[in-house]
Structure formats: structure tokens, C-alpha cells
Scaffold this motif. Structure first.
Motif, mmCIF file in Angstrom:
data_model
loop_
_atom_site.group_PDB
_atom_site.id
_atom_site.type_symbol
_atom_site.label_atom_id
_atom_site.label_comp_id
_atom_site.label_asym_id
_atom_site.label_seq_id
_atom_site.Cartn_x
_atom_site.Cartn_y
_atom_site.Cartn_z
ATOM 1 N N TYR A 1 74.348 42.899 3.629
ATOM 2 C CA TYR A 1 73.221 43.582 2.993
ATOM 3 C C TYR A 1 71.972 43.410 3.837
ATOM 4 N N ASP A 2 71.061 44.363 3.719
ATOM 5 C CA ASP A 2 69.866 44.415 4.552
ATOM 6 C C ASP A 2 68.753 43.547 3.976
ATOM 7 N N PRO A 3 67.732 43.262 4.777
ATOM 8 C CA PRO A 3 66.548 42.607 4.211
ATOM 9 C C PRO A 3 65.907 43.485 3.150
ATOM 10 N N GLU A 4 65.322 42.864 2.139
ATOM 11 C CA GLU A 4 64.568 43.622 1.160
ATOM 12 C C GLU A 4 63.082 43.434 1.412
ATOM 13 N N LYS A 5 62.309 44.448 1.018
ATOM 14 C CA LYS A 5 60.887 44.488 1.356
ATOM 15 C C LYS A 5 60.073 44.898 0.132
ATOM 16 N N LEU A 6 58.830 44.468 0.145
ATOM 17 C CA LEU A 6 57.964 44.772 -0.986
ATOM 18 C C LEU A 6 56.541 44.967 -0.494
ATOM 19 N N TRP A 7 55.915 46.050 -0.918
ATOM 20 C CA TRP A 7 54.487 46.258 -0.740
ATOM 21 C C TRP A 7 53.814 46.065 -2.096
ATOM 22 N N SER A 8 52.803 45.237 -2.127
ATOM 23 C CA SER A 8 52.079 44.962 -3.365
ATOM 24 C C SER A 8 50.619 45.334 -3.188
ATOM 25 N N TYR A 9 50.087 46.067 -4.165
ATOM 26 C CA TYR A 9 48.684 46.464 -4.165
ATOM 27 C C TYR A 9 48.031 45.896 -5.433
ATOM 28 N N ALA B 1 46.238 44.370 -0.265
ATOM 29 C CA ALA B 1 47.512 45.010 0.060
ATOM 30 C C ALA B 1 48.314 43.990 0.858
ATOM 31 N N ALA B 2 49.504 43.621 0.379
ATOM 32 C CA ALA B 2 50.294 42.568 1.028
ATOM 33 C C ALA B 2 51.759 42.960 1.038
ATOM 34 N N HIS B 3 52.465 42.493 2.042
ATOM 35 C CA HIS B 3 53.870 42.821 2.245
ATOM 36 C C HIS B 3 54.720 41.556 2.108
ATOM 37 N N GLY B 4 55.922 41.719 1.544
ATOM 38 C CA GLY B 4 56.871 40.623 1.430
ATOM 39 C C GLY B 4 58.208 41.004 2.039
ATOM 40 N N TYR B 5 58.957 39.989 2.485
ATOM 41 C CA TYR B 5 60.231 40.214 3.169
ATOM 42 C C TYR B 5 61.198 39.099 2.791
ATOM 43 N N ASN B 6 62.453 39.468 2.488
ATOM 44 C CA ASN B 6 63.541 38.516 2.293
ATOM 45 C C ASN B 6 64.659 38.854 3.256
ATOM 46 N N SER B 7 65.225 37.837 3.869
ATOM 47 C CA SER B 7 66.258 38.045 4.871
ATOM 48 C C SER B 7 67.473 38.760 4.312
ATOM 49 N N GLY B 8 68.189 39.443 5.182
ATOM 50 C CA GLY B 8 69.488 39.995 4.831
ATOM 51 C C GLY B 8 70.546 38.906 4.799
ATOM 52 N N GLY B 9 71.798 39.307 4.605
ATOM 53 C CA GLY B 9 72.885 38.335 4.550
ATOM 54 C C GLY B 9 74.224 39.032 4.495
ATOM 55 N N PHE B 10 75.285 38.245 4.328
ATOM 56 C CA PHE B 10 76.615 38.813 4.199
ATOM 57 C C PHE B 10 77.308 38.231 2.971
#
Length: 797
Positions: free
Chosen positions: A580-588, A554-563
Motif C-alpha cells: 500500500y502507498d503512503p497516505e497524505k493529508l492537507w489540513s487547513y 495550512a499543513a501537510h501530513g504523511y504516513n509511510s507505505g508498507g506491505f
């Protein structure tokens, strides 16, 4: 298509020169081997493949990561010379060619094709442990390569940044303590002449140097109707110099400098439709006697365009058959320049290793990269194009990573902890013309300064000799500062045109009045913002026996937000109007790795489910009658699929390798602001399935070695065009067949000669497609390369 006679003569002369230099032959697998790459060495089994997916060298069979590993030998045998050639050869990896000349990586349905100043990649790309932040100049041609690894799923706990989708690791050959090297020349269809080589020299005891180079010259494969030119030509060169210091003590030093340069005609896309009701087509028609779709009907021929496109900005400097632009006769930017793509990149990389003893070591990576990309690629490649733009992107980056890690507690605990710093500055200029979108021209000049700080740690503990638990995490802090200047706006004004009072206005009024009469004030803004995120990882692996290994992750990913920096109007407070907000991902993920039949069969299987939230969707919206690219925190989605890869050696001289993958994805919810998306919209341009197979057989003939090999790479149909209210299309599925036939007079020698063919069935493929979006009115696709044949010769010494 056969090679041009003069090019063939030169190529055969070069081949004869290399052949004459050969004192004794080699096998195909010997080219540019790395003494540290176990997967490159000839063996009777297929089990010993070394990876660095966990920032240490270990066997792929016992590494709990879904990874595809290709050695330098594998790349040669399957005619894989650049990233575009990997399509289908790596499971669940899609590569989209960009008009800027770079390549976008999509792994398991997560990717990014938007490459303006505020774009961040979602699949991390690393060259010799250096993170490459921008897509410009990343479409590298492989030379003097030790291995290529593609890691699937979030890799945030161990690799720099922006690895939400996964990571692509390219490792070049290291200097060794032997005097050695190789030279290779390739000649083929479309007047192809490629060369590459390397020279490794031990300078003194414990100090070694290695110099490598590559050149490529290929004539374009896209024909022009209106002139004798072609599009799609390649003219690129690369050089790399490395120095290694290893005097047998605790300290090792690796220094690398590399320069890549590419100058082409910008390529071309193939129009397949012209929509007369599109807004920008109607702008053209209002100022011409002959409608655009009549003047430039779709040719309907593969690899064929009109040709003759040239730049002119602003559009109001043009003179049509019924009107004269208000800026005609004045100074126009880029007048008469045809399509082009000029890219160069410089890299400096320093790596230090220090053995502290007791199984613990320090490692430092300091890297600098500068890239500069200029390109102009028209929509229709016709003398009077509906749209074109000149883009100029300059980017510098600096990264510093420091880690400490090793194995302790009687080899039961393996850990890595470190800190990472990233700094990037990007300047982006977009200037349009000729086009029938922005009558007064459009200048978008933006800059972005980006700093990122991270601290991370990961540890694996053997609970029992067979059961291992891994726990990791990374904290990231991102800060961005941007500024933008945008000019395209008209103003309300009345002027005289041929003695008649005429009102400024979109489109004809502004065209007739020109900048002096109708040009308005530019829009400017600047802003600073910051975001942070935490990426945890939890994993269990179990080795059931010497032949069966399983894992759960189980792992998490994150990408920064921006304008959004592409302004569509004046800013009331001097700041960017949207962000725009950071985007996130949970991977199983669950996987099993099998080493069967006395190490003659390796099978890796993995299945995954991903929950993707706060997705940063890139959309085109009309702002002030101009199609403007915006990024929105738009939706949440899911992806699910599986991957299977195998390498078989049923008998000593026969090797069979292949893969198959499947992907399904869909939106779960849409934010109210994301008006162009629906639950039926494709999440990303990724195929549902990919597959490949390659077969090679060594024939021992008279003391020499003949190796025939055949490969097939298939890609399923996939979504391609803009969605929502706009036209939606899917790229058709295809399969490409290639072959090689290599000959070495002596299986232990140094010389090899071979012939090859790629896309031998001459399949016409679409690599990317636009559809009708944003009022452009031209549906077009980027074609893949047609059938090619050629001959290679190499000498290793």
C-alpha cells in the motif's frame, strides 16, 4: 459498588498512616507540582498556560496551534488517571481500547486501530520528548505528571514522525533543587487499592534526582456465570528514576529510566448477538449435537459473560460430543490457559541541552524503548469459544534527534532545524485456538525492521510586532524490511477415519484428519521497500490586541507505505503479494484565542477542513477460507469541524472549564480494489460531537480549604462495526458525571484528603464494537467502567 470489607480495612489503615505523618496541610492543586509548569501554579486568573507545541515554552494564548493542555492539577480534579479517562475531556479526541491492552488515538477523525506488525500509528505519542512507535503498553496510568498536551492537526514539521492526525505530549515532573516529594493512596470500589508517590533529592550542587512510582490493583467488574472469577481486573506497577545535571553553565543533562508492567486477565467483551448463519458458527454446528447459538445464547445482562474460556491449539486437538479431532490426545499448545494480558515496557531517555549564546541552543534527545505484550482474549468467554487467539508482540525502538534553534534578529526571527533518526524492530506472533475457523490451527509469525530518516526546519518571522509568518518543512525517508511465516493450509489427501476413507478439506475433513494427515506446507515471504514524503507548513498569525489573537494554517501530513505480511497463500516469487502507498493529508485551519475580563476568561475557537488521500484502510478479507487482515490504499476523504474550549474564573474561588467539538467526514472517491468500501461507509470510528464541563469552587472554612468539583463528559454516537457488505452499527451517545470533594486543613499545608465518584449515574457505555464481520457470527462490545466511589489521601513534603 462498595469496596470489599478486607480491602477497605487495609485502605483506611493506609490513609490513617499518611494522615498521621502530616505535619501541616496542602491544597489539592499542590500535588506533585512542577516548578516549571506555569499552568499548575495557583493564580487569580486563567491566562498563564505554558505549552511546548512549537518546541519552545510559550503562552497558549499566543501559540497558533489548536491544543488542549491539562496540568497535573487538572488531571486530579477531573479524576483523569489514564488515557481512557480523556474521552470527552479533550475536544475531537477519541480513544479506542485495544484487545492488546493499548489505546488507539483518533484526532479529528484520523486514527489507527489495527495493531499488527505492519501497522503505523497516525497520531504521534510522545513521553518526555520520546516518540512511542507502538500501541502496546501505551495505555499509561498518569503519575507524577507535569502536563498533558493534545495538539490537533498535522505536526510533521516539528515532531518526529507519524503525526498526520496530531500529537499527544505527556511530560512528567522534572527533578528540582529542593528536597521534596509526595505520597498518595486511593481506595475504592471493586477492592481498588492504588498508590503513588515521588521523592526528589538534591544529590549535590547542580545534580538532582527524582524517583517516582505507582501501583494499581482493582478487581474485575465483569461477572462470570459459570465460575466465581471476574474479568476486567487491573494489576499494574510503574517506576521512574530521573537525574538532572544543571550546574549553571551552558550544559544541562536529563536522564530518565522507566519500567511499566501490567498483568491482567485480558478483560472481556459483552456479546449482544449470535448469528447462526455465519460461516464459523456453521463449522461448529457441523461437529456438535447442540448448535452454538443454542448452547451459548446471548445472556443479555450488563457486565456479564459465561466465563471458563481456555486456550487449545490446534482446534483439531479437541473432542466434541459427536467427533474426535485428528490431533486429539497429542500435545496441544497452551492447553487449559485462561484469558490474560501481560505487558511490560522499559524506557531509557537522555536529553542534552547546550546554550551556544546569542539566543541559540543545541538540543539532543536519545531514547530507547522495549515493549513486550502477550494476550489472549476470547470472543465469547465461554468454555467452547467460537474464536480466540494468542498474540505475542515484541518491539524495540531507538530514536535520535538533534536540533539547533533560538531567537535572533532582535527577537524577530525564531527558528528550529534538526535531523531525526528512527529504528524499530517488531516481532509479531499470532497463534489461534480454540476456534472454529482454522481446524489445523493458524500460526502467523512475522517480523518488521523499520528505519526512518528526516530533516526538518521551521522559522517564524515577525513582519510587524503583531503580524508573524511561519514557514516550515520536513523531508522523510522510510525503509521497511519484513518477513512472514504463515501456517494454516490443508492439503488434498485421503485418510481413514474409523475405518472409512475420508477426504481432507475445510472444515470437517481437516478437523478429523489433523495436521499429520491434512497439514500443508507453510507460506513464507520477505520483502524490502522504501517511501519518502515532504511535509510543508505555512502559517500567519496576528495579535489584534492583548486580548485577541488569530491564526491561519495550512499543513501537510504523511504516513509511510508498507506491505501486507499476513499471507493467504504461497508466494510465487517469495515476496509479499500486495503493498500500500503512503497516505497524505492537507489540513487547513483558522483559529481565534480570546483573553477577556481582565484575564478571568479564556476562550479558544478553531475550525478546520482536511483533505485525506490514499487512505490506508484496514479490511478483513477471506483468503483460503480464513479471515485475513489486509491494508489497502483505498480511498480519498474529507473531514471538517470545529473545536471550542474555555476556562472561566468569574470570581476568585470559582473555576469553570469545558469544551465542545463537532466533526463531519465522508469518502470522496473509492479505488476499484477497495471492494468493502462505499461512499456511505464511515471513514473512521469517531463521534460527531464531544463535550465536557467541570466546575470547582474553593470554600475557605476555619483556615482550611474545602473544594467540591463536578464534571460531565459527553460523547456522541459513532460508527463502530465493519462496513460494506457486512453488518454496520453505531455506538450510542452517552454522558458521564463525576465528582470530587477535597479537604485541606490549612490552605498552605501539605496534607489533603478527598472522596470521589466516577460515572455516578452508572451509565452502561460501549467503547468499541465488532458487529458481525468475517464470518465470526458474534456481535460484541467492549464496555466502559461502571460507577465507582473511593477515597484518597495525599501528603506532600
Amino acid at each position: 459498588m462498595a469496596a470489599h470489607p478486607s480491602s477497605t480495612t487495609r485502605a483506611l489503615s493506609a490513609l490513617a498512616l499518611i494522615a498521621g505523618m502530616a505535619a501541616s496541610p496542602v491544597t489539592a492543586q499542590s500535588i506533585a507540582q512542577s516548578p516549571n509548569a506555569a499552568e499548575a501554579a495557583p493564580t487569580d486568573d486563567v491566562g498563564e498556560i505554558t505549552v511546548t507545541a512549537r518546541r519552545r515554552e510559550e503562552s497558549l494564548l499566543t501559540t497558533p496551534v489548536s491544543a488542549t493542555v491539562l496540568s497535573g492539577r487538572n488531571l486530579v480534579q477531573q479524576n483523569i488517571r489514564n488515557f481512557q479517562d480523556l474521552r470527552g475531556a479533550v475536544s475531537n479526541l477519541e480513544l479506542v481500547p485495544l484487545l492488546s491492552g493499548g489505546t488507539s488515538f483518533t484526532i479529528r477523525g484520523i486514527g489507527q486501530t489495527f495493531n499488527q506488525v505492519n501497522s503505523d500509528t497516525k497520531a504521534g505519542f510522545y513521553v518526555d520528548e520520546m516518540y512511542v512507535s507502538r500501541q502496546e503498553g501505551n495505555d499509561l496510568h498518569f503519575y507524577d505528571v507535569a502536563s498533558l498536551q493534545v495538539l490537533k492537526g498535522p505536526q510533521g514539521t516539528l515532531f518526529g514522525k507519524n503525526t498526520t492526525a496530531g500529537a499527544v505530549l505527556l511530560t512528567t515532573q522534572r527533578p528540582t533543587d529542593r528536597f521534596e516529594g509526595y505520597a498518595q493512596v486511593r481506595a475504592g470500589s471493586f477492592r481498588r487499592i492504588d498508590t503513588e508517590g515521588a521523592l526528589n533529592v538534591p544529590l549535590t550542587d547542580g545534580i538532582y534526582a527524582r524517583a517516582s512510582f505507582r501501583t494499581q490493583s482493582v478487581r474485575g467488574y465483569i461477572k462470570h456465570v459459570l465460575d466465581d472469577d471476574r474479568s476486567g481486573n487491573v494489576n499494574s506497577q510503574s517506576g521512574r528514576l530521573q537525574l538532572r545535571v544543571d550546574k549553571g553553565g551552558p550544559l544541562t543533562i536529563d536522564l530518565l529510566g522507566e519500567y511499566n508492567r501490567s498483568k491482567t486477565d485480558g478483560g472481556a467483551t459483552i456479546p449482544v448477538g449470535c448469528l447462526s448463519t455465519a460461516g464459523y458458527i456453521q463449522n461448529y454446528d457441523a461437529l456438535h449435537a447442540v448448535p452454538y447459538c443454542t448452547a451459548y445464547p446471548v445472556l443479555g445482562k450488563d457486565y456479564t459473560v459465561y466465563g471458563g474460556a481456555t486456550l487449545l491449539a490446534p482446534t483439531s486437538a479437541a473432542v466434541t460430543d459427536i467427533a474426535r479431532g485428528g490431533d486429539a490426545g497429542g500435545i496441544s499448545r497452551y492447553a487449559g490457559r485462561g484469558p490474560f494480558n501481560d505487558t511490560d515496557a522499559t524506557t531509557l531517555n537522555g536529553r542534552l541541552g547546550y546554550d551556544l549564546g546569542g539566543g541559540i541552543a543545541l538540543h539532543s534527545i536519545t531514547a530507547y524503548r522495549r515493549s513486550h505484550a502477550q494476550f489472549y482474549t476470547p470472543v465469547n468467554n465461554a468454555p467452547n469459544d467460537i474464536y480466540a487467539e494468542y498474540d505475542d508482540t515484541r518491539s524495540t525502538q531507538f530514536t535520535q534527534e538533534l536540533t539547533i534553534g533560538g531567537t535572533i534578529l532582535d527577537d524577530r526571527l525564531t527558528f528550529l532545524a534538526g535531523a531525526f533518526y528512527f529504528q524499530q524492530k517488531t516481532d509479531f506472533l499470532q497463534d489461534t485456538g480454540p476456534d472454529w475457523i482454522d481446524p489445523l490451527g493458524y500460526v502467523y509469525d512475522a517480523s518488521l525492521k523499520y528505519r526512518s530518516y528526516a530533516a526538518f526546519a521551521q522559522a517564524s518571522y515577525k513582519i510587524t510586532p503583531k503580524l508573524e509568518a511561519t514557514l516550515g518543512g520536513r523531508y522523510t525517508y522510510d525503509r521497511k524490511t519484513g518477513s512472514s511465516y504463515v501456517f494454516f493450509a490443508g492439503r488434498e489427501n485421503t485418510f481413514l477415519y474409523n475405518g472409512v476413507p475420508t477426504q481432507c478439506g475445510y472444515f470437517s475433513g481437516d478437523f478429523l484428519g489433523g495436521i499429520a494427515n491434512c497439514g500443508g506446507a507453510p507460506f513464507t515471504a520477505r520483502d524490502t521497500d522504501h517511501w519518502d514524503g515532504f511535509d510543508p507548513k505555512l502559517q500567519l498569525s496576528y495579535r489584534w490586541s492583548d486580548t485577541v489573537f488569530t491564526y491561519l494554517t495550512a499543513a501537510h501530513g504523511y504516513n509511510s507505505g508498507g506491505f501486507n505480511q499476513q499471507l493467504g497463500g504461497p508466494s510465487a516469487d517469495g515476496r509479499f503479494p500486495s503493498s500500500y502507498d503512503p497516505e497524505k493529508l492537507w489540513s487547513y485551519e483558522a483559529g481565534v484565542k480570546l483573553d477577556l475580563l481582565d484575564r478571568r476568561a479564556v476562550i479558544n475557537l478553531s475550525g478546520f477542513y482536511q483533505k485525506y488521500t490514499d487512505i490506508q484502510a484496514s479490511v478483513n478479507v477471506l483468503v483460503g477460507n480464513v479471515s485475513t487482515r489486509q491494508v489497502q490504499s483505498a480511498a480519498s476523504a474529507h473531514e471538517a469541524g470545529f473545536e471550542g474550549e474555555f476556562v472561566l474564573r468569574p470570581v476568585r474561588d470559582l473555576t469553570v472549564r469545558g469544551n465542545v467539538s463537532y466533526l463531519t467526514q465522508g469518502y470522496d472517491s473509492i479505488r476499484p480494489n477497495a471492494v468493502t468500501l462505499t461512499l456511505d461507509t464511515p471513514v473512521n470510528s469517531a463521534p460527531k460531537y464531544t463535550y465536557s464541563a467541570a466546575v470547582a469552587y474553593d470554600l475557605h472554612v476555619g483556615g482550611g480549604l474545602v473544594t467540591p468539583s463536578v464534571d460531565v463528559r459527553g460523547v456522541g454516537k459513532k460508527p463502530a462495526c465493519q462496513s460494506g457488505a457486512d453488518y454496520v452499527c453505531r455506538l450510542p451517545a452517552y454522558a458521564l458525571v463525576g465528582f470530587r470533594l477535597d479537604y485541606s486543613p490549612d490552605a498552605d499545608g501539605r496534607w489533603r484528603i478527598g472522596v470521589y465518584g466516577t460515572n455516578v449515574l452508572d451509565k452502561v457505555t460501549q467503547q468499541a464494537r465488532t458487529g458481525y464481520f468475517g464470518g465470526f457470527g458474534i456481535d460484541r462490545y467492549t464496555p466502559g467502567r461502571p460507577r465507582e466511589f473511593g477515597v484518597e489521601s495525599s501528603l506532600r513534603f
